[in-house]
Design a protein around this motif. Structure first.
Motif, mmCIF file in Angstrom:
data_model
loop_
_atom_site.group_PDB
_atom_site.id
_atom_site.type_symbol
_atom_site.label_atom_id
_atom_site.label_comp_id
_atom_site.label_asym_id
_atom_site.label_seq_id
_atom_site.Cartn_x
_atom_site.Cartn_y
_atom_site.Cartn_z
ATOM 1 N N LEU A 33 0.779 -1.240 0.000
ATOM 2 C CA LEU A 33 0.000 0.000 0.000
ATOM 3 C C LEU A 33 0.816 1.299 0.000
ATOM 4 C CD1 LEU A 33 -2.988 -1.001 2.310
ATOM 5 C CD2 LEU A 33 -2.941 -0.836 -0.182
ATOM 6 N N PRO A 34 1.798 1.496 0.863
ATOM 7 C CA PRO A 34 2.521 2.786 0.855
ATOM 8 C C PRO A 34 3.373 2.922 -0.404
ATOM 9 C CG PRO A 34 2.914 1.599 2.904
ATOM 10 C CD PRO A 34 2.227 0.660 1.985
ATOM 11 N N PRO A 35 3.648 4.141 -0.827
ATOM 12 C CA PRO A 35 4.525 4.328 -1.988
ATOM 13 C C PRO A 35 5.958 3.921 -1.662
ATOM 14 C CG PRO A 35 4.005 6.426 -0.978
ATOM 15 C CD PRO A 35 3.162 5.399 -0.280
ATOM 16 N N ALA A 36 6.701 3.578 -2.696
ATOM 17 C CA ALA A 36 8.090 3.142 -2.508
ATOM 18 C C ALA A 36 8.940 4.228 -1.865
ATOM 19 C CB ALA A 36 8.679 2.715 -3.845
ATOM 20 N N SER A 37 8.613 5.485 -2.133
ATOM 21 C CA SER A 37 9.396 6.584 -1.561
ATOM 22 C C SER A 37 9.276 6.650 -0.038
ATOM 23 C CB SER A 37 8.957 7.913 -2.175
ATOM 24 O OG SER A 37 7.594 8.162 -1.881
ATOM 25 N N ALA A 38 8.158 6.179 0.510
ATOM 26 C CA ALA A 38 7.974 6.206 1.961
ATOM 27 C C ALA A 38 9.021 5.343 2.660
ATOM 28 C CB ALA A 38 6.575 5.732 2.334
ATOM 29 N N TYR A 39 9.392 4.246 2.039
ATOM 30 C CA TYR A 39 10.396 3.363 2.628
ATOM 31 C C TYR A 39 11.761 4.043 2.664
ATOM 32 C CZ TYR A 39 6.984 -0.418 2.399
ATOM 33 O OH TYR A 39 5.868 -1.198 2.573
ATOM 34 N N SER A 40 12.135 4.685 1.571
ATOM 35 C CA SER A 40 13.439 5.338 1.543
ATOM 36 C C SER A 40 13.461 6.588 2.422
ATOM 37 C CB SER A 40 13.836 5.690 0.107
ATOM 38 O OG SER A 40 12.899 6.568 -0.466
ATOM 39 N N ILE A 41 12.357 7.322 2.479
ATOM 40 C CA ILE A 41 12.291 8.507 3.335
ATOM 41 C C ILE A 41 12.500 8.126 4.800
ATOM 42 C CG2 ILE A 41 10.705 10.251 4.262
ATOM 43 C CD1 ILE A 41 9.540 10.458 1.398
ATOM 44 N N GLU A 42 11.918 7.024 5.198
ATOM 45 C CA GLU A 42 12.030 6.575 6.597
ATOM 46 C C GLU A 42 13.299 5.776 6.871
ATOM 47 O OE1 GLU A 42 10.158 7.478 9.062
ATOM 48 O OE2 GLU A 42 8.764 8.607 7.801
ATOM 49 N N GLY A 43 14.108 5.536 5.846
ATOM 50 C CA GLY A 43 15.362 4.807 6.037
ATOM 51 C C GLY A 43 15.185 3.316 6.214
ATOM 52 N N LYS A 44 14.139 2.769 5.643
ATOM 53 C CA LYS A 44 13.871 1.329 5.747
ATOM 54 C C LYS A 44 14.356 0.623 4.484
ATOM 55 C CE LYS A 44 11.772 2.186 9.569
ATOM 56 N NZ LYS A 44 12.520 2.028 10.795
ATOM 57 N N TRP A 45 14.379 -0.700 4.526
ATOM 58 C CA TRP A 45 14.697 -1.461 3.319
ATOM 59 C C TRP A 45 13.682 -1.115 2.246
ATOM 60 C CZ3 TRP A 45 15.806 -7.127 5.205
ATOM 61 C CH2 TRP A 45 17.038 -7.151 5.875
ATOM 62 N N PRO A 46 14.033 -1.320 0.978
ATOM 63 C CA PRO A 46 13.112 -0.953 -0.108
ATOM 64 C C PRO A 46 11.801 -1.747 -0.070
ATOM 65 C CG PRO A 46 15.280 -1.558 -0.973
ATOM 66 C CD PRO A 46 15.298 -1.841 0.495
ATOM 67 N N ARG A 85 6.001 -0.948 9.348
ATOM 68 C CA ARG A 85 4.617 -0.511 9.091
ATOM 69 C C ARG A 85 4.255 0.784 9.816
ATOM 70 N NH1 ARG A 85 0.627 0.397 5.808
ATOM 71 N NH2 ARG A 85 -1.332 0.451 6.878
ATOM 72 N N PRO A 86 4.582 0.943 11.102
ATOM 73 C CA PRO A 86 4.270 2.226 11.739
ATOM 74 C C PRO A 86 4.992 3.413 11.097
ATOM 75 C CG PRO A 86 4.703 0.586 13.409
ATOM 76 C CD PRO A 86 5.062 -0.035 12.090
ATOM 77 N N ALA A 87 6.214 3.182 10.587
ATOM 78 C CA ALA A 87 6.969 4.283 9.998
ATOM 79 C C ALA A 87 6.441 4.693 8.635
ATOM 80 C CB ALA A 87 8.447 3.869 9.868
ATOM 81 N N VAL A 88 6.048 3.734 7.809
ATOM 82 C CA VAL A 88 5.621 4.051 6.445
ATOM 83 C C VAL A 88 4.113 4.004 6.274
ATOM 84 C CG1 VAL A 88 7.775 3.218 5.463
ATOM 85 C CG2 VAL A 88 5.816 1.681 5.582
ATOM 86 N N GLY A 89 3.394 3.537 7.268
ATOM 87 C CA GLY A 89 1.954 3.321 7.144
ATOM 88 C C GLY A 89 1.134 4.585 6.958
ATOM 89 N N GLY A 90 1.586 5.708 7.473
ATOM 90 C CA GLY A 90 0.814 6.941 7.374
ATOM 91 C C GLY A 90 0.962 7.665 6.046
#
Length: 93
Positions: A33-46, A85-90
């Motif tokens: 569901l979240p965009p791919a950019s949300a993962y990189s913005i939060e510093g998570k794995w892709p 999930r909490p980091a990128v879920g919003g």
């Protein structure tokens, strides 16, 4: 293996196995569901990595949920739900 177990214990293990598969599939849907950019913005794995982790975990749970790979899969999906999930879920598209 589970089919060979007698009675109630076999049914309990089958129910736990089904719950683990559903848990991993819910994680898979929530990873998409979240965009791919949300993962990189939060510093998570892709995003594709987390999609693969949740899909692989669902596969391990369906095949042999109580083996060593099943335990590793439980930890991986737990990390997704507790940290990623909490980091990128919003973030929405």
């Amino acid at each position: 293996m589970i089919d060979a177990l007698p009675g109630t214990w076999g049914l309990i293990q089958l129910a736990v196995q089904a719950a683990l598969v559903v848990w991993a599939l819910v994680g898979l849907v929530l990873a998409v569901l979240p965009p791919a950019s949300a993962y990189s913005i939060e510093g998570k794995w892709p995003k594709p990595a987390w999609i693969g982790i949740c899909a692989g975990a669902a596969l391990f749970f369906a095949i042999r949920p109580f083996g060593i790979l099943g335990i590793v899969a439980m930890v991986a999906v737990g990390v997704f739900f507790a940290d990623v999930r909490p980091a990128v879920g919003g973030r929405r598209r």
